[in-house]
Design an enzyme around this catalytic site. Structure first.
Site, PDB file in Angstrom:
ATOM      1  N   CYS A 143      87.695  68.906  61.004  1.00 25.07           N
ATOM      2  CA  CYS A 143      87.537  69.674  59.768  1.00 25.07           C
ATOM      3  C   CYS A 143      88.943  69.834  59.196  1.00 25.07           C
ATOM      4  CB  CYS A 143      86.843  71.002  60.035  1.00 25.07           C
ATOM      5  SG  CYS A 143      87.549  71.974  61.384  1.00 25.07           S
ATOM      6  N   SER A 144      89.382  71.053  58.950  1.00 32.68           N
ATOM      7  CA  SER A 144      90.759  71.240  58.499  1.00 32.68           C
ATOM      8  C   SER A 144      91.714  71.313  59.687  1.00 32.68           C
ATOM      9  CB  SER A 144      90.865  72.509  57.640  1.00 32.68           C
ATOM     10  OG  SER A 144      90.091  72.369  56.459  1.00 32.68           O
ATOM     11  N   ASP A 145      91.530  72.339  60.514  1.00 38.25           N
ATOM     12  CA  ASP A 145      92.407  72.516  61.672  1.00 38.25           C
ATOM     13  C   ASP A 145      91.736  72.161  62.984  1.00 38.25           C
ATOM     14  OD1 ASP A 145      94.637  73.427  60.183  1.00 38.25           O
ATOM     15  OD2 ASP A 145      93.707  75.400  59.997  1.00 38.25           O
ATOM     16  N   GLY A 146      90.443  71.922  62.979  1.00 40.07           N
ATOM     17  CA  GLY A 146      89.773  71.436  64.177  1.00 40.07           C
ATOM     18  C   GLY A 146      89.403  72.495  65.186  1.00 40.07           C
TER      19      GLY A 146
ATOM     20  N   ILE B 118      85.165  79.165  56.142  1.00 42.27           N
ATOM     21  CA  ILE B 118      84.918  80.462  56.779  1.00 42.27           C
ATOM     22  C   ILE B 118      84.663  81.563  55.759  1.00 42.27           C
ATOM     23  CG2 ILE B 118      86.237  79.846  58.832  1.00 42.27           C
ATOM     24  CD1 ILE B 118      88.571  81.491  57.705  1.00 42.27           C
TER      25      ILE B 118
END
Length: 660
Positions: free
Chosen positions: A338-341, A276
């Site tokens: 991804c990381s946290d979805g 991000i």
């Protein structure tokens, strides 16, 4: 209102960025929800309204001889430059807007005071317009392979997931809970989209907490259950949307990605979508290029390329294309994380679904897609789009990128989407406006606690009510583009993707055409539809006239047959040639044969009857056919008295006229 220091400032100038010398003089108003500039022009009092929630940054510039400039940048890419005469007034406006644009609690947002004059029942109907349970039924769920699980009832397993989730039928509650403990934020693998043609599926989750060597039996069983739910494939793709270096770095923090040695029958795929922070900086660089007052073409293109924005769009598109091909062509299920979805995972799952399913390319289907993959699965709208005052590093244009991906697809498949560009722009606008309650909070749980549906209104009902404004004139339900999967090449170049001036420069009056292509095409479509309706009506009238002509011909043929009861000779020599030959003998001349029925006589139309039955046709018959009706006129222009022969001649002339 307690945060407004100066509610009204006069003699303020609104600068036109394209033509700075054409500044408009007017009055600036500050309200609890809007900044309003009203021009003092005697011809028209043009008004410019800006929602406080749309304000991104406020910059107080150095005072000049003409006044104190105030630059307002908005989240919908509008830029407002004001020149306030007094520095003190400018400072008061600046301090007021800083506070109004960054509310500290949800109750201060516009949606809680917005009242569109709808009653309680209409508000409730607006919220049930999009029903996700109906959407899963449309997919063909539940079935032999997937079941609706209540394991997350009351958000007891994962507070950022919805309460109703579809999981493989072989996944027990023990497996689900164990898998959730091994996933970041407890976001275990669940179904996002089911492709009923071949039983392949798209599932989503967060990254595993594997570190360098950790493993979880329940999580491995969960992926095995996803594979078994697709009898047509013996493996599952696991798509990590992050760059591989980022995923490897997360291993040092005890996270990371699945180890293929521990998970049987999986194939791993890295995509390489940046995080991000990179996306936020990329957008900022592109907007700086857009703000250049008079850039050369080379400067603009160089700045656009240097921002990397279109490369990021291409990376998201490539991920969606890969997943869509895996599902539709290979028949293989895919797990995405991804990381946290809740950011990159939402992007690629929704792009892949859009490519696979034409339903999501319709107006209501697109609303369903956003409701399913973004709102219900816990995309952090509050953090990503700065609804409340918070950490600026959490802000990122995640859903903006998805909306642009949809626009890029619309450019390549102009007949495949029921909606137009305006529809996408209005959704983007209202994500930031906080006028409706759909995009508030970070999860369904938070929205439920705030009673959003009871206190605010739904954007979907507003868009659906005005759906005529968002229709794509090129859309055809039977077109090849609207059927099945959209096929895009994953070629290593960027020429397929364009700069979206309609989004990022839509407030630049000098750059945009006066009439959009969509509006022009819609006007042409409406005119064409009107002409087609008129043509259909004329064809119906012509068909009726031809039937009358046919019946008249049948009647005349019956009249010409020998009559046994008439007492008249059928020889041509015995029939008078002029109306005068019948003078004094009109009553004895039969108007029809005794054998002719009443129904046949009703079909004999004189010119007068034709005029009275269809005034439009009789009024325009001369002009439309180009044949003047001379059967009822004397050479001097007067009308003949009716007679049997003249009526007979009118029948024949009428047939010619009708044929013409």
């Amino acid at each position: 209102m307690e945060h407004i220091r100066t509610p009204k400032v006069e003699n303020v100038r609104l600068v036109d960025r394209v033509s700075p010398k054409k500044a408009a003089l007017g009055t600036l108003y500050l309200t609890a929800t809007h900044v309003i500039f009203v021009e003092n022009s005697p011809g028209s009092r043009k008004e410019t309204w800006i929602l406080h929630s749309q304000i991104s940054t406020i910059e107080k510039q150095a005072t000049t001889a003409t006044g104190c400039p105030l630059l307002i940048r908005c989240k919908n890419f509008q830029i407002i430059q004001l020149i306030i005469p007094q520095e003190r007034d400018c400072h008061d406006v600046y301090i007021s807007l800083i506070r109004l644009a960054r509310p500290v609690k949800y109750g201060e947002l516009y949606c809680f005071s917005f009242n569109p004059m709808l009653d309680k029942e209409e508000r409730e109907q607006g919220w049930v317009l999009i029903d996700l349970s109906e959407e899963y039924k449309r997919m063909g769920l539940p079935n032999h392979y997937w079941q609706l699980s209540d394991v997350n009832r009351d958000y007891r397993v994962c507070d950022s997931y919805p309460t109703e989730l579809y999981v493989p039928k072989s996944a027990t509650a023990h497996i689900i809970v164990g898998s959730s403990k091994f996933r970041s934020r407890r976001r275990f693998p669940v179904l996002s989209y089911y492709y009923k043609d071949n039983h392949a599926s798209i599932c989503r989750s967060s990254q595993p907490l594997s570190g360098f060597s950790a493993r979880c039996l329940e999580d491995e069983q969960m992926l095995q259950a996803i594979r078994k739910a697709n009898p047509g494939s013996d493996f599952v793709y696991v798509v990590d949307t992050r760059p591989k270096l980022n995923a490897m770095a997360n291993r040092a923090a005890g996270k990371g990605y699945e180890n293929e040695d521990n998970y049987s029958n999986i194939k791993f795929q890295f995509i390489g979508i940046e995080n991000i922070h990179v996306m936020r900086n990329s957008l900022q660089k592109m907007l700086e290029v857009c703000e250049l007052k008079s850039p050369s073409m080379s400067d603009f293109l160089w700045g656009l390329e240097n921002s990397g924005w279109l490369r990021h769009i291409k990376a998201i598109m490539d991920a969606g294309i890969f997943i869509a091909k895996a599902v539709s062509e290979e028949g293989t299920s895919v797990l995405v994380h991804c990381s946290d979805g809740w950011d990159r995972t939402a992007q690629v799952c929704s792009v892949a679904s859009l490519l696979l399913d034409p339903h999501y390319r319709t107006l209501k289907g697109f609303m369903v897609l956003i409701e399913k993959d973004w709102i219900s699965f816990g995309h952090k709208f509050n953090h990503r789009y700065g609804n409340l005052d918070g950490d600026p590093k959490e802000i990122s244009p995640v859903i903006d990128q998805f909306i642009e991906c949809v626009w890029q697809l619309m450019e390549q498949f102009p007949c495949a989407f029921e909606f137009n560009e305006r529809f996408l722009i209005h959704i983007q606008h209202h994500i930031y406006s906080c006028q409706f309650g759909n995009f508030l909070c970070n999860s369904q749980k938070e929205r439920q606690e705030l009673k959003i549906q009871e206190r605010t209104y739904s954007l979907w009902a507003h868009l659906w009510k005005n759906r005529a404004d968002y229709l794509n004139p090129l859309f055809r339900a039977d077109h090849s583009q609207t059927q099945g999967t959209l096929h895009l090449p994953t070629i290593p170049c960027n020429f397929m993707y364009k700069f979206w001036s309609g989004m990022y420069n839509r407030f630049e009056k000098g750059m945009q055409p006066r009439q959009s292509v969509t509006d022009y095409l819609m006007a042409v479509k409406e005119e064409t539809q009107q002409l087609e309706e008129e043509l259909e009506a004329l064809e119906e009238r012509l068909e009726k006239i031809q039937k009358v002509q046919l019946n008249c011909t049948k009647v005349k043929s019956k009249q010409s047959e020998p009559s046994k009861h008439s007492g008249f000779s059928t020889s041509d020599n015995s029939i008078a040639n002029t109306p005068q030959d019948y003078s004094g003998n009109m009553k004895s001349f039969p108007s029809r044969s005794p054998s002719q029925g009443d129904e046949d006589s009703a079909l004999i139309l004189t010119q007068d009857n034709l005029k009275s039955s269809d005034p439009d046709l009789s009024a325009n018959s001369d002009q439309e056919s180009g044949v003047e009706d001379l059967s009822c006129r004397s050479p001097s222009g007067g009308e003949h008295a009716p007679s049997e022969d003249s009526g007979k001649d009118r029948d024949s002339d009428e047939a010619v006229f009708l044929t013409a």
